[in-house]
Design a protein around this motif. Structure first.
Motif, PDB file in Angstrom:
ATOM      1  N   ASN A   1       4.559   7.555 -22.541  1.00 25.76           N
ATOM      2  CA  ASN A   1       5.091   6.384 -21.819  1.00 25.76           C
ATOM      3  C   ASN A   1       6.303   6.678 -20.953  1.00 25.76           C
ATOM      4  OD1 ASN A   1       3.117   4.539 -22.759  1.00 25.76           O
ATOM      5  ND2 ASN A   1       4.224   4.386 -24.693  1.00 25.76           N
ATOM      6  N   LYS A   2       6.597   7.928 -20.683  1.00 22.60           N
ATOM      7  CA  LYS A   2       7.702   8.250 -19.779  1.00 22.60           C
ATOM      8  C   LYS A   2       7.234   8.078 -18.345  1.00 22.60           C
ATOM      9  CE  LYS A   2      10.071  11.466 -22.827  1.00 22.60           C
ATOM     10  NZ  LYS A   2      10.410  12.868 -23.061  1.00 22.60           N
ATOM     11  N   ILE A   3       8.184   7.760 -17.476  1.00 22.71           N
ATOM     12  CA  ILE A   3       7.898   7.623 -16.056  1.00 22.71           C
ATOM     13  C   ILE A   3       8.763   8.628 -15.312  1.00 22.71           C
ATOM     14  CG2 ILE A   3       7.955   6.088 -14.065  1.00 22.71           C
ATOM     15  CD1 ILE A   3       7.679   3.767 -16.049  1.00 22.71           C
ATOM     16  N   PHE A   4       8.144   9.381 -14.434  1.00 18.62           N
ATOM     17  CA  PHE A   4       8.829  10.431 -13.702  1.00 18.62           C
ATOM     18  C   PHE A   4       8.776  10.156 -12.204  1.00 18.62           C
ATOM     19  CE2 PHE A   4       6.805  12.146 -17.493  1.00 18.62           C
ATOM     20  CZ  PHE A   4       7.859  12.775 -18.133  1.00 18.62           C
ATOM     21  N   ASP A   5       9.842  10.537 -11.495  1.00 17.88           N
ATOM     22  CA  ASP A   5       9.825  10.504 -10.034  1.00 17.88           C
ATOM     23  C   ASP A   5       8.955  11.650  -9.541  1.00 17.88           C
ATOM     24  OD1 ASP A   5      11.628   8.397  -9.864  1.00 17.88           O
ATOM     25  OD2 ASP A   5      13.366   9.696  -9.629  1.00 17.88           O
ATOM     26  N   LEU A   6       8.225  11.408  -8.474  1.00 18.46           N
ATOM     27  CA  LEU A   6       7.446  12.464  -7.834  1.00 18.46           C
ATOM     28  C   LEU A   6       8.156  12.878  -6.559  1.00 18.46           C
ATOM     29  CD1 LEU A   6       3.840  11.040  -8.273  1.00 18.46           C
ATOM     30  CD2 LEU A   6       4.990  12.791  -9.639  1.00 18.46           C
ATOM     31  N   ASP A   7       8.455  14.153  -6.463  1.00 18.21           N
ATOM     32  CA  ASP A   7       9.133  14.685  -5.286  1.00 18.21           C
ATOM     33  C   ASP A   7       8.075  15.051  -4.256  1.00 18.21           C
ATOM     34  OD1 ASP A   7      10.988  15.713  -3.537  1.00 18.21           O
ATOM     35  OD2 ASP A   7      11.174  17.626  -4.580  1.00 18.21           O
ATOM     36  N   MET A   8       7.679  14.041  -3.489  1.00 23.44           N
ATOM     37  CA  MET A   8       6.649  14.236  -2.472  1.00 23.44           C
ATOM     38  C   MET A   8       6.895  13.251  -1.340  1.00 23.44           C
ATOM     39  SD  MET A   8       3.457  12.451  -4.503  1.00 23.44           S
ATOM     40  CE  MET A   8       2.363  12.206  -3.135  1.00 23.44           C
ATOM     41  N   ASP A   9       6.356  13.562  -0.184  1.00 21.54           N
ATOM     42  CA  ASP A   9       6.510  12.672   0.959  1.00 21.54           C
ATOM     43  C   ASP A   9       5.757  11.375   0.730  1.00 21.54           C
ATOM     44  OD1 ASP A   9       8.026  14.565   2.299  1.00 21.54           O
ATOM     45  OD2 ASP A   9       6.289  15.429   3.316  1.00 21.54           O
ATOM     46  N   CYS A  10       6.370  10.277   1.155  1.00 22.09           N
ATOM     47  CA  CYS A  10       5.703   8.980   1.106  1.00 22.09           C
ATOM     48  C   CYS A  10       4.743   8.877   2.281  1.00 22.09           C
ATOM     49  CB  CYS A  10       6.732   7.855   1.170  1.00 22.09           C
ATOM     50  SG  CYS A  10       7.770   7.755  -0.305  1.00 22.09           S
ATOM     51  N   VAL A  11       3.696   8.095   2.111  1.00 18.19           N
ATOM     52  CA  VAL A  11       2.699   7.908   3.164  1.00 18.19           C
ATOM     53  C   VAL A  11       3.357   7.175   4.332  1.00 18.19           C
ATOM     54  CG1 VAL A  11       0.486   6.865   3.758  1.00 18.19           C
ATOM     55  CG2 VAL A  11       0.832   7.841   1.475  1.00 18.19           C
ATOM     56  N   GLU A  12       3.377   7.829   5.477  1.00 21.84           N
ATOM     57  CA  GLU A  12       3.979   7.242   6.682  1.00 21.84           C
ATOM     58  C   GLU A  12       3.165   6.048   7.163  1.00 21.84           C
ATOM     59  OE1 GLU A  12       6.701   7.935   8.718  1.00 21.84           O
ATOM     60  OE2 GLU A  12       7.400   9.253   7.112  1.00 21.84           O
ATOM     61  N   GLY A  13       3.835   4.961   7.473  1.00 19.00           N
ATOM     62  CA  GLY A  13       3.204   3.815   8.102  1.00 19.00           C
ATOM     63  C   GLY A  13       2.285   2.996   7.219  1.00 19.00           C
ATOM     64  N   ILE A  14       2.350   3.209   5.910  1.00 19.84           N
ATOM     65  CA  ILE A  14       1.430   2.488   5.020  1.00 19.84           C
ATOM     66  C   ILE A  14       1.662   0.970   5.083  1.00 19.84           C
ATOM     67  CG2 ILE A  14       2.837   2.688   2.920  1.00 19.84           C
ATOM     68  CD1 ILE A  14       0.186   3.168   1.389  1.00 19.84           C
ATOM     69  N   ASP A  15       2.920   0.550   5.206  1.00 22.88           N
ATOM     70  CA  ASP A  15       3.215  -0.888   5.293  1.00 22.88           C
ATOM     71  C   ASP A  15       2.619  -1.482   6.572  1.00 22.88           C
ATOM     72  OD1 ASP A  15       4.590  -0.492   2.946  1.00 22.88           O
ATOM     73  OD2 ASP A  15       6.578  -0.630   3.849  1.00 22.88           O
ATOM     74  N   ASP A  16       2.704  -0.740   7.669  1.00 20.15           N
ATOM     75  CA  ASP A  16       2.123  -1.195   8.942  1.00 20.15           C
ATOM     76  C   ASP A  16       0.595  -1.256   8.861  1.00 20.15           C
ATOM     77  OD1 ASP A  16       4.640  -1.421  10.101  1.00 20.15           O
ATOM     78  OD2 ASP A  16       4.591   0.641  10.869  1.00 20.15           O
ATOM     79  N   GLN A  17      -0.005  -0.326   8.134  1.00 18.85           N
ATOM     80  CA  GLN A  17      -1.460  -0.346   7.963  1.00 18.85           C
ATOM     81  C   GLN A  17      -1.902  -1.608   7.226  1.00 18.85           C
ATOM     82  OE1 GLN A  17      -3.198   3.285   6.338  1.00 18.85           O
ATOM     83  NE2 GLN A  17      -1.466   4.455   7.153  1.00 18.85           N
ATOM     84  N   ILE A  18      -1.144  -1.993   6.217  1.00 11.79           N
ATOM     85  CA  ILE A  18      -1.461  -3.210   5.454  1.00 11.79           C
ATOM     86  C   ILE A  18      -1.349  -4.429   6.365  1.00 11.79           C
ATOM     87  CG2 ILE A  18      -0.731  -4.700   3.539  1.00 11.79           C
ATOM     88  CD1 ILE A  18      -2.036  -2.052   2.629  1.00 11.79           C
ATOM     89  N   ARG A  19      -0.310  -4.452   7.180  1.00  9.41           N
ATOM     90  CA  ARG A  19      -0.117  -5.593   8.084  1.00  9.41           C
ATOM     91  C   ARG A  19      -1.238  -5.678   9.123  1.00  9.41           C
ATOM     92  NH1 ARG A  19       4.769  -8.795   9.233  1.00  9.41           N
ATOM     93  NH2 ARG A  19       4.112 -10.217  10.835  1.00  9.41           N
ATOM     94  N   SER A  20      -1.580  -4.536   9.716  1.00  7.57           N
ATOM     95  CA  SER A  20      -2.593  -4.581  10.771  1.00  7.57           C
ATOM     96  C   SER A  20      -3.986  -4.871  10.213  1.00  7.57           C
ATOM     97  CB  SER A  20      -2.590  -3.285  11.583  1.00  7.57           C
ATOM     98  OG  SER A  20      -3.008  -2.204  10.805  1.00  7.57           O
ATOM     99  N   LYS A  21      -4.293  -4.381   9.029  1.00  7.29           N
ATOM    100  CA  LYS A  21      -5.628  -4.593   8.464  1.00  7.29           C
ATOM    101  C   LYS A  21      -5.777  -5.956   7.793  1.00  7.29           C
ATOM    102  CE  LYS A  21      -9.249  -2.510   5.741  1.00  7.29           C
ATOM    103  NZ  LYS A  21      -9.776  -1.299   5.165  1.00  7.29           N
ATOM    104  N   TYR A  22      -4.735  -6.396   7.071  1.00  5.47           N
ATOM    105  CA  TYR A  22      -4.844  -7.621   6.279  1.00  5.47           C
ATOM    106  C   TYR A  22      -3.946  -8.754   6.751  1.00  5.47           C
ATOM    107  CZ  TYR A  22      -7.196  -4.423   3.095  1.00  5.47           C
ATOM    108  OH  TYR A  22      -8.057  -3.502   2.557  1.00  5.47           O
TER     109      TYR A  22
END
Length: 126
Positions: free
Chosen positions: A86-107
């Motif tokens: 049940n531990k939660i760890f941060d992932l050291d990786m790049d976030c998906v660029e523009g994902i919020d904009d994709q949600i807005r344009s599609k939905y």
């Protein structure tokens, strides 16, 4: 309670949270704080965590065990939750660029923030 004391308590809570890399619950955080600062109550920890999360200084996370967890890092990042320990760890990786904009344009939804949580088994529990 004076404003100065509240500020000191708030800083103790924030500093303690930032030392964790496993995103503790209030109970875990309170137990650690109480050992070195026995005058800080659990209600004070709850109140300050809610305020800090409301101000965007920390992140409150809801995970599969239905217990709120707290993350001292407010910058965008992803998490991995181990279903065994049940531990939660941060992932050291790049976030998906523009994902919020994709949600807005599609939905047509306006995204204020998003959280991505990967669930599986950590290397210590495999």
């Amino acid at each position: 309670m004076s404003l100065k004391r509240n500020t000191i308590q708030r800083q103790i809570i924030l500093d303690t949270l930032k030392r964790f890399n496993t995103h503790p619950s209030v109970d875990v955080l309170y137990t650690v704080i109480h050992k070195s600062h026995p005058t800080i109550s659990k209600a004070t920890v709850y109140r300050n965590l809610r305020q800090l999360a409301g101000e965007g200084i920390i992140t409150q996370m809801a995970v599969s065990d239905d217990v709120a967890r707290y993350d001292g890092t407010s910058e965008p990042h992803y998490h991995f939750s181990c279903k065994v320990c049940n531990k939660i760890f941060d992932l050291d990786m790049d976030c998906v660029e523009g994902i919020d904009d994709q949600i807005r344009s599609k939905y047509g939804y306006k995204v204020d923030k998003h959280e991505i949580l990967f669930v599986g088994t950590c290397q210590d529990c495999e």
